[in-house]
Structures are given as C-alpha cells and as structure tokens.
Design a protein around this motif. Structure first.
Motif, mmCIF file in Angstrom:
data_model
loop_
_atom_site.group_PDB
_atom_site.id
_atom_site.type_symbol
_atom_site.label_atom_id
_atom_site.label_comp_id
_atom_site.label_asym_id
_atom_site.label_seq_id
_atom_site.Cartn_x
_atom_site.Cartn_y
_atom_site.Cartn_z
ATOM 1 N N LEU A 9 0.828 -1.205 0.000
ATOM 2 C CA LEU A 9 0.000 0.000 0.000
ATOM 3 C C LEU A 9 0.863 1.256 0.000
ATOM 4 C CD1 LEU A 9 -2.779 1.360 0.177
ATOM 5 C CD2 LEU A 9 -2.593 1.168 2.669
ATOM 6 N N ALA A 10 1.922 1.271 0.794
ATOM 7 C CA ALA A 10 2.814 2.435 0.834
ATOM 8 C C ALA A 10 3.473 2.658 -0.522
ATOM 9 C CB ALA A 10 3.873 2.243 1.914
ATOM 10 N N GLU A 11 3.889 1.570 -1.170
ATOM 11 C CA GLU A 11 4.500 1.680 -2.499
ATOM 12 C C GLU A 11 3.487 2.195 -3.522
ATOM 13 O OE1 GLU A 11 6.003 -1.426 -5.866
ATOM 14 O OE2 GLU A 11 6.612 -1.837 -3.796
ATOM 15 N N THR A 12 2.276 1.698 -3.453
ATOM 16 C CA THR A 12 1.234 2.134 -4.376
ATOM 17 C C THR A 12 0.890 3.606 -4.156
ATOM 18 O OG1 THR A 12 0.341 -0.101 -4.383
ATOM 19 C CG2 THR A 12 -1.095 1.639 -5.204
ATOM 20 N N LYS A 13 0.827 4.032 -2.900
ATOM 21 C CA LYS A 13 0.560 5.442 -2.620
ATOM 22 C C LYS A 13 1.671 6.331 -3.151
ATOM 23 C CE LYS A 13 -2.471 5.208 1.386
ATOM 24 N NZ LYS A 13 -2.649 5.511 2.806
ATOM 25 N N ALA A 14 2.927 5.882 -3.039
ATOM 26 C CA ALA A 14 4.048 6.665 -3.559
ATOM 27 C C ALA A 14 3.946 6.793 -5.076
ATOM 28 C CB ALA A 14 5.369 6.015 -3.159
ATOM 29 N N ARG A 15 3.616 5.703 -5.762
ATOM 30 C CA ARG A 15 3.445 5.768 -7.222
ATOM 31 C C ARG A 15 2.274 6.672 -7.583
ATOM 32 N NH1 ARG A 15 3.476 -0.334 -9.012
ATOM 33 N NH2 ARG A 15 1.332 0.313 -9.208
ATOM 34 N N HIS A 16 1.199 6.595 -6.799
ATOM 35 C CA HIS A 16 0.032 7.439 -7.053
ATOM 36 C C HIS A 16 0.394 8.913 -6.908
ATOM 37 C CE1 HIS A 16 -3.661 9.590 -5.839
ATOM 38 N NE2 HIS A 16 -4.208 8.861 -6.796
ATOM 39 N N ASP A 17 1.153 9.240 -5.862
ATOM 40 C CA ASP A 17 1.570 10.626 -5.656
ATOM 41 C C ASP A 17 2.452 11.116 -6.804
ATOM 42 O OD1 ASP A 17 0.136 10.634 -3.320
ATOM 43 O OD2 ASP A 17 1.893 10.291 -2.029
ATOM 44 N N ALA A 18 3.360 10.261 -7.273
ATOM 45 C CA ALA A 18 4.229 10.645 -8.392
ATOM 46 C C ALA A 18 3.404 10.890 -9.649
ATOM 47 C CB ALA A 18 5.275 9.559 -8.635
ATOM 48 N N LEU A 19 2.432 10.023 -9.902
ATOM 49 C CA LEU A 19 1.582 10.209 -11.086
ATOM 50 C C LEU A 19 0.702 11.454 -10.946
ATOM 51 C CD1 LEU A 19 0.488 6.559 -11.879
ATOM 52 C CD2 LEU A 19 1.986 8.016 -13.239
ATOM 53 N N THR A 20 0.249 11.726 -9.743
ATOM 54 C CA THR A 20 -0.564 12.926 -9.510
ATOM 55 C C THR A 20 0.246 14.181 -9.800
ATOM 56 O OG1 THR A 20 -1.845 11.762 -7.833
ATOM 57 C CG2 THR A 20 -1.957 14.150 -7.806
ATOM 58 N N ARG A 21 1.509 14.196 -9.355
ATOM 59 C CA ARG A 21 2.363 15.348 -9.648
ATOM 60 C C ARG A 21 2.605 15.489 -11.141
ATOM 61 N NH1 ARG A 21 4.801 13.359 -5.041
ATOM 62 N NH2 ARG A 21 6.402 12.250 -6.217
ATOM 63 N N LYS A 22 2.794 14.358 -11.824
ATOM 64 C CA LYS A 22 3.038 14.390 -13.275
ATOM 65 C C LYS A 22 1.799 14.883 -14.021
ATOM 66 C CE LYS A 22 5.571 11.633 -16.566
ATOM 67 N NZ LYS A 22 6.194 10.349 -16.833
#
Length: 103
Positions: A55-68
């Motif tokens: 879940l932590a890894e998925t949230k980090a990827r989600h945050d990166a995609l949100t910034r992009k």
C-alpha cells in the motif's frame, strides 16, 4: 435380558454427554487450529505487514503520477514536460540533438 436393558440404558444415558463432548472438542479444536483460529493470528499479522508495504509503495506511485498529471494541466502546462512527452511519444528530435536514453 435384564442385563441388555441395563447396557442399553447406560449407553442412552452416556450418549448425550458423549455427543456434547465431541461437539465441544470439535469447535474448540477448530477455534484453535482452524483458518480463523488462534494459531492463524501470526499469518494474519505477517500478511497485514506485507500488504501495508504494498500500500505504501502504491501510494508513492500514485503521488508521483498525480504530480506528473498536474504538470500536464492544459491551463498551466509545464512547457518542458510537454516537450519531453511529445518527443518521447512521437520520437521527434531536432537533427542537431543528441539523445541519451536513461533506463
């Protein structure tokens, strides 16, 4: 005959407690070693820890995609980001540019 009736009477009087004891033993054993039993608690704790890491890894990827995605907002698009994506997706480059892939 009297002896047979005594034995039958004894068996009938012992059958109820025996069945009750077996039922209690079955449910007690199932509560201890069953899939939701006390001994399965360690497995649940380990699985919870693994899923929290995912879940932590998925949230980090989600945050990166949100910034992009925020950089690609049509109202305030970042020119460098747009240029990078266009060149990457379309394979367009100027003749005097040197492309160095970074994988």
């Amino acid at each position: 005959m009297a002896q047979k009736s005594k034995i039958r009477s004894l068996l009938r009087s012992a059958a109820g407690p025996a069945v009750g004891t077996l039922v209690i033993a079955f449910f007690g054993g199932y509560a201890l070693v069953g899939p939701n039993g006390v001994l399965a608690y360690g497995d649940y704790s380990r699985a919870l820890t693994e899923r929290q890491a995912v879940l932590a890894e998925t949230k980090a990827r989600h945050d990166a995609l949100t910034r992009k995605v925020a950089l690609l907002d049509p109202k305030k698009a970042n020119p460098d980001m747009v240029d990078e994506l266009v060149r990457k997706e379309l394979g367009v480059a100027h003749p005097d540019e040197i492309i160095i892939p970074l994988d």
